[in-house]
Scaffold this active site. Structure first.
Site, short mmCIF file in Angstrom:
data_model
loop_
_atom_site.label_atom_id
_atom_site.label_comp_id
_atom_site.label_asym_id
_atom_site.label_seq_id
_atom_site.Cartn_x
_atom_site.Cartn_y
_atom_site.Cartn_z
N ASN A 1 26.87 13.76 39.59
CA ASN A 1 27.81 12.64 39.79
C ASN A 1 28.70 12.86 41.02
O ASN A 1 28.88 11.96 41.83
CB ASN A 1 28.68 12.44 38.55
CG ASN A 1 28.03 11.51 37.54
OD1 ASN A 1 27.06 10.81 37.85
ND2 ASN A 1 28.55 11.49 36.33
N PHE B 1 39.29 13.07 32.67
CA PHE B 1 37.91 12.59 32.49
C PHE B 1 37.28 12.39 33.86
O PHE B 1 37.94 11.91 34.78
CB PHE B 1 37.90 11.27 31.71
CG PHE B 1 38.32 11.41 30.27
CD1 PHE B 1 37.38 11.68 29.28
CD2 PHE B 1 39.65 11.29 29.91
CE1 PHE B 1 37.76 11.82 27.96
CE2 PHE B 1 40.05 11.41 28.58
CZ PHE B 1 39.10 11.68 27.60
N GLU B 2 35.99 12.74 33.97
CA GLU B 2 35.38 12.77 35.30
C GLU B 2 35.36 11.42 36.01
O GLU B 2 35.33 11.36 37.23
CB GLU B 2 33.97 13.34 35.23
CG GLU B 2 33.00 12.46 34.46
CD GLU B 2 31.56 12.97 34.52
OE1 GLU B 2 31.32 14.06 34.01
OE2 GLU B 2 30.71 12.26 35.08
N ALA B 3 35.36 10.32 35.26
CA ALA B 3 35.30 9.00 35.90
C ALA B 3 36.63 8.60 36.52
O ALA B 3 36.70 7.63 37.28
CB ALA B 3 34.85 7.94 34.91
N GLY B 4 37.72 9.34 36.19
CA GLY B 4 38.99 9.06 36.84
C GLY B 4 40.21 9.05 35.94
O GLY B 4 41.34 9.01 36.41
#
Lengths: 261, 330
Positions: free
Chosen positions: B134, A53-56
């Site tokens: 982002n 997932f891109e947030a980590g």
């Protein structure tokens, strides 16, 4: 046999998307249908697929559908609770095979719009969220896939805004812009058909047609002229086993497969 | 090194690293007690017109108390780094606090839908938008944290996202590859919610860092809210767990449940009902005014807001949800 099985269009799209995720590969997903597809792939033919997932979040054992790309589920019993730079830099290094994206509009080159409807950037008719990580993922992952319902508003001749790069203006355009060679759109999975891209023209091309759907229907639902593969196949519908796992293990509360879209 | 101007807009923030060095040269290194109140921190550290960056990820590990206080103090003409700014952007839009935004992801609350008040802020042209992504904003923080004027990257290229940004490109002096030159982003104020901090501002975060490692270092001033204040010695016992060192930090405030209605990893899950109430209230002006009067303007502080939202009983439910104790995972 399989003709007897009933399923809705969301279940169909998720099953087809899952089949495109090879084992021992990496995929960046968002919430919703792509996440369901990746979970289904893990529980069927690709048990060693690693979800990012891109947030980590990296390699979670997802206990349920995440609500946010950054919520606690995205790294539940994961390999690593990492960061946005960690995930995006893995993509930029060439370590990430697939990503799934969506948008309000997609054109024949697979360019996506998730920024605005209208023509004035500072006063759009409809302001949408923007790129988020979509532009980065489509620039940097090897293969970009899209899952979406098929209608002429969405499959448009010209996006109001190109948020996220497909093949841009056609052959060679990504490389000329500076995007990493060998990356780009791969499959578009809709409720009518599965499409890929013609190697020479980089244009969207129908590869398989879902049961009960006609060529005319697909073209009528598309705002640009589609290409057709030399051999257009009949889509293999979801198997009893795929549907069982999807319904019982991936999305038992029908958060995704219960949606009409 | 050949370079091209791609984006049609200018930068909201100055990427000049020597000016930034002068700022950081003057920044205190004193290891002093920085514990204060949310009100005092916002009064002292957030000025009208400042450019702010918010930590976490939209509805996850966000510093809600500080955002509410910014609205309560009627701060105006703020710039926002829209690095997945969802509920945070919604709060600032509802308070009419912003006039410009570096957009990567705003107005939406992911799968929950679009915020009408955020949309309006952009659709009327009240908030000037410059597009990024982002990763671009994350790497812009990284350039600032490194103290260099830009970092090269291979994203954004060829799209309208780049055209409607302030991006320039450079050709690599070694390989000739064309690269996006992402300009250092030094926010005037960074605001981050963490799990644990000592009184000096040494911070620990559990779970994903999102982009806060670099943002904390890039920010000229940094406000930390923390679930728990811990003894300084706890930090000394586990120095490998410190992710933000004290000298980055200007204020520390203990705010239990400080990410509510957002998710706080290993603490509590997001309150989806309350987030729905927010989105519903935005449908007409009178409802929104009443909602804001009830939950933000009419309360003394964040604790009173938590009380209005169901207090400890509600928090307990969200804690159970975080630990999957309700059997549903949600």
């Amino acid at each position: 046999m399989s003709g007897e099985v009933s399923y809705n269009s969301m279940e169909l799209m998720i099953c087809l998307a899952a089949r495109n995720l090879e084992d021992e590969r990496t995929v960046v997903v968002g919430t919703g249908a792509p996440c369901a597809a990746a979970m289904l792939a893990q529980k069927t033919r690709s048990p060693n697929l690693v979800i990012l997932f891109e947030a980590g979040g990296m390699g979670p054992l997802l206990p349920s559908m995440p609500i946010s790309v950054g919520d606690s589920r995205t790294f539940h019993r994961g390999l690593m609770a990492a960061s946005m730079p960690e995930i995006m830099e893995a993509c930029q290094r060439g370590m990430v095979d697939y990503t799934f994206l969506g948008g309000a509009q997609i054109d024949m080159y697979g360019n996506l719009n998730s920024t605005l409807i209208g023509s004035d950037h500072q006063k759009p008719k409809v302001r949408m969220p923007g790129s988020g990580g979509a532009n980065d993922l489509a620039s940097l992952c090897w293969r970009t896939m899209v899952m979406t319902v098929h209608n002429p508003r969405r499959f448009t001749a010209k996006c109001d805004f190109i948020t996220t790069p497909g093949y841009l203006t056609g052959p060679g355009a990504r490389e000329a812009a500076g995007l990493p060679p060998g990356t780009g759109p791969y499959k578009v999975i809709t409720d009518l058909c599965v499409m890929g891209y013609d190697k020479e023209t980089c244009r969207m091309q129908v590869e398989s047609i879902h049961p009960g759907v006609t060529r005319e229907q697909i073209q009528a639902a598309t705002g640009f002229e589609l290409l057709w593969a030399d051999h257009v196949f009949a889509t293999d519908p979801p198997t009893v086993e795929e549907l069982r796992i999807l319904r019982e293990q991936v999305d038992p509360l029908r958060y995704i497969i219960g949606r009409s879209e | 090194m050949a370079s091209d101007t791609i984006g049609i807009y200018g930068l909201f923030t100055d990427p000049d690293v020597d000016k930034a060095r002068e700022h950081f040269r003057a920044k205190s290194r004193k290891m002093v007690n920085k514990v204060t109140t949310v009100r005092e921190a916002v009064e002292r550290l957030v000025q009208d017109g400042d450019y702010i960056a918010v930590g976490g990820f939209g509805t996850n590990r966000i510093p809600t108390a500080v955002l509410h206080e910014i609205v309560r103090q009627h701060k105006k003409n703020l710039g926002l780094s829209g690095h997945t700014a969802t509920h945070d952007c919604q709060i600032l839009a509802a308070g009419d606090c912003m006039d410009r935004c570096d957009v990567a992801y705003v107005v939406g609350l992911e799968a929950r839908g679009l915020s009408k008040i955020s949309r309006q802020a952009f659709e009327t042209g009240k908030v000037k938008a410059v597009e990024w992504t982002n990763a671009a904003l994350a790497w812009r923080y990284k350039a600032a944290a490194m103290g260099v004027p830009f970092v090269p990257a291979r994203s954004m290229l060829g799209t309208d996202t780049a055209t409607y940004s302030a991006l320039k490109t450079v050709d690599c002096p070694y390989t000739g590859v064309k690269l996006a030159a992402l300009p250092a982003l030094f926010p005037d104020v960074g605001i981050i919610h963490v799990h644990r901090a000592d009184v000096y501002g040494n911070c620990q975060i559990d779970g994903i860092m999102v982009s806060d490692y670099d943002m904390a270092r890039a920010a000229k001033r940094l406000i930390i809210t923390t679930e728990r204040l811990v003894p300084h010695d706890n930090i000394r016992q586990q120095p490998d767990r410190t992710v933000i060192p004290y000298y980055c930090v200007d204020a520390v405030i203990e705010v239990p449940y400080g990410s509510y209605p957002g998710n706080m990893p290993y603490e509590y899950f997001s309150d989806e009902e309350h987030l729905k109430e927010w989105l519903a209230a935005e449908r007409n002006e009178a409802d929104l005014r009443a909602f804001m009067a009830k939950y933000i303007y009419g309360v003394r502080d964040f604790n009173q807001y938590l009380e209005l939202c169901g207090g400890l009983e509600r928090m307990q439910k969200l804690r159970n949800q975080e630990f999957l104790l309700n059997g549903q995972g949600r």
